[in-house]
Design an enzyme around this catalytic site. Structure first.
Site, PDB file in Angstrom:
ATOM      1  N   CYS A  52      -1.642   0.799   7.437  1.00 41.41           N
ATOM      2  CA  CYS A  52      -3.076   0.359   7.826  1.00 41.41           C
ATOM      3  C   CYS A  52      -3.194  -0.415   7.119  1.00 41.41           C
ATOM      4  O   CYS A  52      -3.435  -1.420   6.682  1.00 41.41           O
ATOM      5  CB  CYS A  52      -3.991   1.555   7.280  1.00 41.41           C
ATOM      6  SG  CYS A  52      -3.400   3.361   7.944  1.00 41.41           S
ATOM      7  N   ARG A  53      -3.675  -0.195   5.274  1.00 35.76           N
ATOM      8  CA  ARG A  53      -3.983  -1.215   4.541  1.00 35.76           C
ATOM      9  C   ARG A  53      -3.056  -2.792   4.257  1.00 35.76           C
ATOM     10  O   ARG A  53      -3.566  -3.726   4.298  1.00 35.76           O
ATOM     11  CB  ARG A  53      -4.585  -1.184   3.132  1.00 35.76           C
ATOM     12  CG  ARG A  53      -5.666  -0.364   3.095  1.00 35.76           C
ATOM     13  CD  ARG A  53      -5.722   0.638   2.285  1.00 35.76           C
ATOM     14  NE  ARG A  53      -3.802   1.315   1.675  1.00 35.76           N
ATOM     15  CZ  ARG A  53      -4.164   2.632   0.566  1.00 35.76           C
ATOM     16  NH1 ARG A  53      -5.133   2.233  -0.729  1.00 35.76           N
ATOM     17  NH2 ARG A  53      -3.103   3.237  -0.128  1.00 35.76           N
ATOM     18  N   SER A  54      -1.471  -2.793   3.786  1.00 33.81           N
ATOM     19  CA  SER A  54      -1.181  -4.017   3.817  1.00 33.81           C
ATOM     20  C   SER A  54      -0.637  -4.454   4.575  1.00 33.81           C
ATOM     21  O   SER A  54      -0.537  -6.108   4.915  1.00 33.81           O
ATOM     22  CB  SER A  54       0.037  -3.365   2.996  1.00 33.81           C
ATOM     23  OG  SER A  54       1.321  -2.760   3.314  1.00 33.81           O
ATOM     24  N   ASP A  76      -8.039   4.616   0.926  1.00 36.33           N
ATOM     25  CA  ASP A  76      -6.857   4.305   1.849  1.00 36.33           C
ATOM     26  C   ASP A  76      -7.977   5.273   3.151  1.00 36.33           C
ATOM     27  O   ASP A  76      -8.677   6.188   3.222  1.00 36.33           O
ATOM     28  CB  ASP A  76      -6.108   5.604   1.511  1.00 36.33           C
ATOM     29  CG  ASP A  76      -4.705   5.620   2.006  1.00 36.33           C
ATOM     30  OD1 ASP A  76      -5.148   5.439   3.958  1.00 36.33           O
ATOM     31  OD2 ASP A  76      -3.949   6.429   1.945  1.00 36.33           O
ATOM     32  N   ASN A  86       2.470   1.522   4.396  1.00 37.47           N
ATOM     33  CA  ASN A  86       2.770   0.265   5.535  1.00 37.47           C
ATOM     34  C   ASN A  86       1.827   0.359   6.560  1.00 37.47           C
ATOM     35  O   ASN A  86       2.839  -0.266   7.164  1.00 37.47           O
ATOM     36  CB  ASN A  86       3.893   0.033   4.922  1.00 37.47           C
ATOM     37  CG  ASN A  86       4.240  -1.803   5.215  1.00 37.47           C
ATOM     38  OD1 ASN A  86       5.544  -1.929   5.497  1.00 37.47           O
ATOM     39  ND2 ASN A  86       3.519  -2.776   4.841  1.00 37.47           N
ATOM     40  N   CYS A 100       0.817  -1.019   0.474  1.00 37.05           N
ATOM     41  CA  CYS A 100      -0.381  -0.124   0.004  1.00 37.05           C
ATOM     42  C   CYS A 100       0.755   1.009  -0.207  1.00 37.05           C
ATOM     43  O   CYS A 100       1.805   1.567  -0.954  1.00 37.05           O
ATOM     44  CB  CYS A 100      -1.076  -0.160   1.011  1.00 37.05           C
ATOM     45  SG  CYS A 100      -0.401   0.065   3.133  1.00 37.05           S
TER      46      CYS A 100
HETATM   47  P1  4NP Z   1      -1.608   3.024   3.862  1.00 39.94           P
HETATM   48  O1  4NP Z   1      -2.684   4.417   4.818  1.00 39.94           O
HETATM   49  O2  4NP Z   1      -1.568   3.274   2.663  1.00 39.94           O
HETATM   50  O3  4NP Z   1      -2.769   1.709   3.617  1.00 39.94           O
HETATM   51  O4  4NP Z   1      -0.811   2.537   5.124  1.00 39.94           O
HETATM   52  C1  4NP Z   1      -1.737   5.790   4.691  1.00 39.94           C
HETATM   53  C2  4NP Z   1      -0.993   5.631   5.456  1.00 39.94           C
HETATM   54  C3  4NP Z   1      -0.166   7.151   6.014  1.00 39.94           C
HETATM   55  C4  4NP Z   1      -0.330   7.952   4.434  1.00 39.94           C
HETATM   56  C5  4NP Z   1      -0.607   7.616   3.643  1.00 39.94           C
HETATM   57  C6  4NP Z   1      -1.708   6.331   4.016  1.00 39.94           C
HETATM   58  N1  4NP Z   1       0.433   8.694   4.848  1.00 39.94           N
HETATM   59  O5  4NP Z   1      -0.162  10.070   3.529  1.00 39.94           O
HETATM   60  O6  4NP Z   1       1.413   9.222   5.300  1.00 39.94           O
END
Ligand code: 4NP
Length: 162
Positions: free
Chosen positions: A19-21, A131, A17, A14
């Site tokens: 939340c989703r992955s 997201d 790294n 994702c």
């Molecule tokens: P992820 O979510 O891609 O599912 O881990 C996010 C976590 C942090 C950010 C964006 C998406 N960020 O912009 O810091």
């Protein structure tokens, strides 16, 4: 031939790294452990960005997974071009992650490794796992359901081929 040669190596990707992955990694691990087939797989996750390198999953993701009895044991790391050689399947959460991974693809063999998680769910091909990072708690619950469904179908499709 070593045991490692027999394993299918899977990387979930994702953006951050956190939340989703890592949730996809934990849910996939949970499913293969409950089927007692974890010896058939190596599973990891990574982020396109290095903003959260070394961090545990987002507290909201950890709490939501915990409510469902899922433990996430992962520290964020950034996706590297070498991951395309190290893994057999690279499963991305949205189109932006997939495009960034595809920039490192240099052969048809590598191209075939890359998919969206929801490509594996009949009727949801081409769709993104949203997201949840910028939203409220309900987004984390929605994402849990989507990733649970996606990893269930992805596992079924992998098992058909090994
Ligand atoms: P992820 O979510 O891609 O599912 O881990 C996010 C976590 C942090 C950010 C964006 C998406 N960020 O912009 O810091």
């Amino acid at each position: 031939m070593s045991d490692n040669d027999l394993k299918t190596r899977i990387l979930f990707v994702c953006l951050g790294n956190i939340c989703r992955s890592p949730l996809a990694e934990a849910l996939f691990l949970h499913k293969i452990r409950s089927r007692k087939i974890e010896h058939l797989f190596t599973v990891d996750s990574a982020g396109i960005s290095n903003l959260h390198k070394g961090q545990k999953a987002d507290p909201r993701t950890l709490a939501n997974a915990n409510n469902h009895g899922i433990e996430i044991v992962h520290r964020a790391r950034q996706f590297q071009a070498l991951d395309l050689q190290k893994f057999d399947k690279i499963v991305t959460m949205d189109q932006a992650n997939r495009s960034k991974v595809l920039r490192h693809v240099s052969s048809n063999h590598d191209l075939l490794k890359v998919s969206l998680l929801l490509d594996h769910v009949p009727g949801m091909e081409g769709m993104a796992v949203p997201d949840p990072w910028y939203g409220g708690e309900e987004g984390f619950e929605e994402v849990f359901g989507i990733i649970d469904l996606g990893t269930e179908h992805f596992l079924a499709s992998v098992l058909k081929k090994i």
